[in-house]
Design an enzyme around this catalytic site. Structure first.
Site, PDB file in Angstrom:
ATOM      1  N   LYS A 254       0.839  -1.214   0.000  1.00  0.00           N
ATOM      2  CA  LYS A 254       0.000   0.000   0.000  1.00  0.00           C
ATOM      3  C   LYS A 254       0.874   1.265   0.000  1.00  0.00           C
ATOM      4  O   LYS A 254       0.559   2.254  -0.680  1.00  0.00           O
ATOM      5  CB  LYS A 254      -0.928  -0.014   1.217  1.00  0.00           C
ATOM      6  CG  LYS A 254      -1.750   1.229   1.411  1.00  0.00           C
ATOM      7  CD  LYS A 254      -2.811   1.464   0.329  1.00  0.00           C
ATOM      8  CE  LYS A 254      -3.474   2.821   0.509  1.00  0.00           C
ATOM      9  NZ  LYS A 254      -4.582   3.062  -0.402  1.00  0.00           N
TER      10      LYS A 254
ATOM     11  N   LYS B 139      -0.847  11.736   5.565  1.00  0.00           N
ATOM     12  CA  LYS B 139      -0.540  10.629   6.498  1.00  0.00           C
ATOM     13  C   LYS B 139       0.182   9.492   5.756  1.00  0.00           C
ATOM     14  O   LYS B 139       1.195   8.970   6.229  1.00  0.00           O
ATOM     15  CB  LYS B 139      -1.848  10.115   7.104  1.00  0.00           C
ATOM     16  CG  LYS B 139      -1.782   8.703   7.684  1.00  0.00           C
ATOM     17  CD  LYS B 139      -3.150   8.198   8.152  1.00  0.00           C
ATOM     18  CE  LYS B 139      -4.100   7.749   7.078  1.00  0.00           C
ATOM     19  NZ  LYS B 139      -3.851   6.446   6.492  1.00  0.00           N
TER      20      LYS B 139
HETATM   21  P1  NAP Z   1     -13.093   8.534   7.207  1.00  0.00           P
HETATM   22  O1  NAP Z   1     -14.213   8.839   6.289  1.00  0.00           O
HETATM   23  O2  NAP Z   1     -12.522   9.623   8.033  1.00  0.00           O
HETATM   24  O3  NAP Z   1     -13.571   7.314   8.135  1.00  0.00           O
HETATM   25  C1  NAP Z   1     -12.801   6.814   9.195  1.00  0.00           C
HETATM   26  C2  NAP Z   1     -13.753   6.178  10.189  1.00  0.00           C
HETATM   27  O4  NAP Z   1     -12.978   5.594  11.220  1.00  0.00           O
HETATM   28  C3  NAP Z   1     -14.703   7.177  10.826  1.00  0.00           C
HETATM   29  O5  NAP Z   1     -16.011   6.692  10.665  1.00  0.00           O
HETATM   30  C4  NAP Z   1     -14.274   7.211  12.290  1.00  0.00           C
HETATM   31  O6  NAP Z   1     -15.304   7.164  13.216  1.00  0.00           O
HETATM   32  C5  NAP Z   1     -13.533   5.901  12.463  1.00  0.00           C
HETATM   33  N1  NAP Z   1     -12.452   6.031  13.444  1.00  0.00           N
HETATM   34  C6  NAP Z   1     -11.299   6.724  13.332  1.00  0.00           C
HETATM   35  N2  NAP Z   1     -10.556   6.594  14.437  1.00  0.00           N
HETATM   36  C7  NAP Z   1     -11.265   5.803  15.288  1.00  0.00           C
HETATM   37  C8  NAP Z   1     -11.041   5.331  16.584  1.00  0.00           C
HETATM   38  N3  NAP Z   1      -9.922   5.624  17.252  1.00  0.00           N
HETATM   39  N4  NAP Z   1     -12.003   4.569  17.156  1.00  0.00           N
HETATM   40  C9  NAP Z   1     -13.141   4.282  16.501  1.00  0.00           C
HETATM   41  N5  NAP Z   1     -13.411   4.706  15.248  1.00  0.00           N
HETATM   42  C10 NAP Z   1     -12.487   5.464  14.654  1.00  0.00           C
HETATM   43  O7  NAP Z   1     -11.848   7.903   6.410  1.00  0.00           O
HETATM   44  P2  NAP Z   1     -11.825   6.958   5.106  1.00  0.00           P
HETATM   45  O8  NAP Z   1     -11.596   7.805   3.907  1.00  0.00           O
HETATM   46  O9  NAP Z   1     -12.962   6.012   5.150  1.00  0.00           O
HETATM   47  O10 NAP Z   1     -10.437   6.182   5.356  1.00  0.00           O
HETATM   48  C11 NAP Z   1     -10.307   5.096   6.244  1.00  0.00           C
HETATM   49  C12 NAP Z   1      -8.969   4.410   6.008  1.00  0.00           C
HETATM   50  O11 NAP Z   1      -8.909   3.929   4.662  1.00  0.00           O
HETATM   51  C13 NAP Z   1      -7.752   5.322   6.185  1.00  0.00           C
HETATM   52  O12 NAP Z   1      -6.688   4.603   6.766  1.00  0.00           O
HETATM   53  C14 NAP Z   1      -7.416   5.723   4.748  1.00  0.00           C
HETATM   54  O13 NAP Z   1      -6.050   6.071   4.611  1.00  0.00           O
HETATM   55  C15 NAP Z   1      -7.768   4.460   4.007  1.00  0.00           C
HETATM   56  N6  NAP Z   1      -8.129   4.626   2.590  1.00  0.00           N
HETATM   57  C16 NAP Z   1      -8.981   5.616   2.198  1.00  0.00           C
HETATM   58  C17 NAP Z   1      -9.304   5.730   0.844  1.00  0.00           C
HETATM   59  C18 NAP Z   1     -10.249   6.814   0.337  1.00  0.00           C
HETATM   60  O14 NAP Z   1     -10.294   7.025  -0.888  1.00  0.00           O
HETATM   61  N7  NAP Z   1     -11.003   7.493   1.176  1.00  0.00           N
HETATM   62  C19 NAP Z   1      -8.785   4.832  -0.096  1.00  0.00           C
HETATM   63  C20 NAP Z   1      -7.956   3.809   0.339  1.00  0.00           C
HETATM   64  C21 NAP Z   1      -7.622   3.710   1.697  1.00  0.00           C
HETATM   65  P3  NAP Z   1     -16.400   8.290  13.473  1.00  0.00           P
HETATM   66  O15 NAP Z   1     -17.451   8.028  12.448  1.00  0.00           O
HETATM   67  O16 NAP Z   1     -16.886   8.022  14.844  1.00  0.00           O
HETATM   68  O17 NAP Z   1     -15.693   9.596  13.312  1.00  0.00           O
END
Ligand code: NAP
Length: 290
Positions: free
Chosen positions: A170, A238
């Site tokens: 990744k 990040k």
């Molecule tokens: P996001 O929309 O910010 O969602 C992250 C979720 O994780 C939120 O719902 C948050 O909860 C929860 N969370 C974070 N910290 C937590 C904790 N300590 N305890 C409990 N829940 C927690 O982010 P995302 O875009 O889905 O990305 C998630 C992961 O996938 C990241 O590592 C990112 O790098 C990776 N990723 C993202 C993409 C993309 O295109 N977006 C693509 C590939 C990989 P709450 O709802 O309570 O705030």
């Protein structure tokens, strides 16, 4: 199979919905009730905390933000390692550092839990369409057990190697996509500053060796100036930080990734953190003074 899911954000929500769609039994947990609501409406059961999921499920998936978050939901107070069901597999699909994944895997093994690092590529669109690329590190036995769940969320599922190998893949992916976003943003800014329509340039480039998914999909969104996330700029920052820290530990030179990482730092500094990472175009425009 019985699957627990933690982290129902931009990526986690559609991934969890696809598990339900494929007929898996799902229990979910999130910090905020509003994050759980769409899953409960679709038929998932609510978990009390990660420990509840760990004692019930055969597989628990996390899709949170960074390593401290993964450690918290897996090994923290009320974490899934508190009272795990026998034979539990924990798969973290967030993007975190390989070194952190190996450490979490080691600590979970001590609690009798098999850990997989299984980060994804393909963005929100890939999560919705269940076409994610899933790159997995960990034991073959754990991979085999988790495969039916991965198959409901992705298309290209590769067991890359031992623990941490998925996160290495990744990080390599983020080197390519980070520089890819920069390349397309630079090309469009260059075309526009030269008095040429970037939309016509994109159209011309799509037929040649410059063709890429980034030029096609992200390029189109750049032209529309659609900077709604998607993939937040602070998340890409990040990831580039993970890449650079890993390279630093190994003594590996990554000059292109280093420059890209600096630009994502600047995006966050300029207040663009919550926009999609393709708003890098805006930063380049600002720096060009026009
Ligand atoms: P996001 O929309 O910010 O969602 C992250 C979720 O994780 C939120 O719902 C948050 O909860 C929860 N969370 C974070 N910290 C937590 C904790 N300590 N305890 C409990 N829940 C927690 O982010 P995302 O875009 O889905 O990305 C998630 C992961 O996938 C990241 O590592 C990112 O790098 C990776 N990723 C993202 C993409 C993309 O295109 N977006 C693509 C590939 C990989 P709450 O709802 O309570 O705030």
């Amino acid at each position: 199979m019985k699957i627990g899911f933690i982290g129902l954000g931009i990526m986690g929500r559609p991934m969890a919905l696809n598990l339900l769609e494929a007929g898996h039994e799902l229990k979910v947990w999130a910090r905020r009730p509003e994050s759980m609501a769409p899953l409960l409406a679709a038929g998932a059961a609510p978990g009390e905390n990660p420990a509840d999921l760990g004692s019930w499920a055969e597989l628990v998936i996390s899709m949170v933000a960074d390593a401290p978050d993964v450690r918290q939901v897996m090994l923290g107070e009320q974490g899934l390692a508190c009272r795990p069901r026998s034979g539990l597999v924990a798969a973290d699909m967030s993007t975190i550092a390989p070194v952190a994944a190996r450490a979490i895997g080691g600590d979970l093994a001590a609690a009798g839990i098999d850990f997989l690092d299984a980060p994804v590529s393909g963005g929100e669109a890939g999560a919705i369409a269940a076409t994610l690329a899933i790159m997995v590190g960990g034991s073959q036995a754990a991979f085999d057990r988790a495969l039916p769940a991965f198959a409901a969320m992705g298309k290209n599922i590769v067991h890359v190697g031992a623990s941490g190998a998925g996160q290495v893949a990744k990080a390599a992916n983020q080197v390519v996509t980070g520089m890819g976003v920069l390349a397309v943003a630079e090309a469009f800014n260059f075309a526009r500053q030269s008095g040429v329509d970037p939309a016509r340039v994109r159209e011309a480039l799509l037929g040649g060796f410059a063709h890429s998914k980034i030029l096609e999909n992200h390029g189109q969104r750049m032209l529309e100036r659609n900077f709604k996330p998607g993939f937040k700029a602070w998340m890409h920052q990040k990831d580039m930080n993970i890449v650079m820290a890993t390279a630093f530990e190994l003594g590996v030179m990554l000059p292109g990734a280093a420059a890209t990482a600096q630009l994502f730092n600047a995006m966050v500094g300029q207040g663009l953190a919550e926009k999609d990472s393709i708003a890098l175009l805006e930063l380049l425009e600002q720096l060009s003074g026009r």
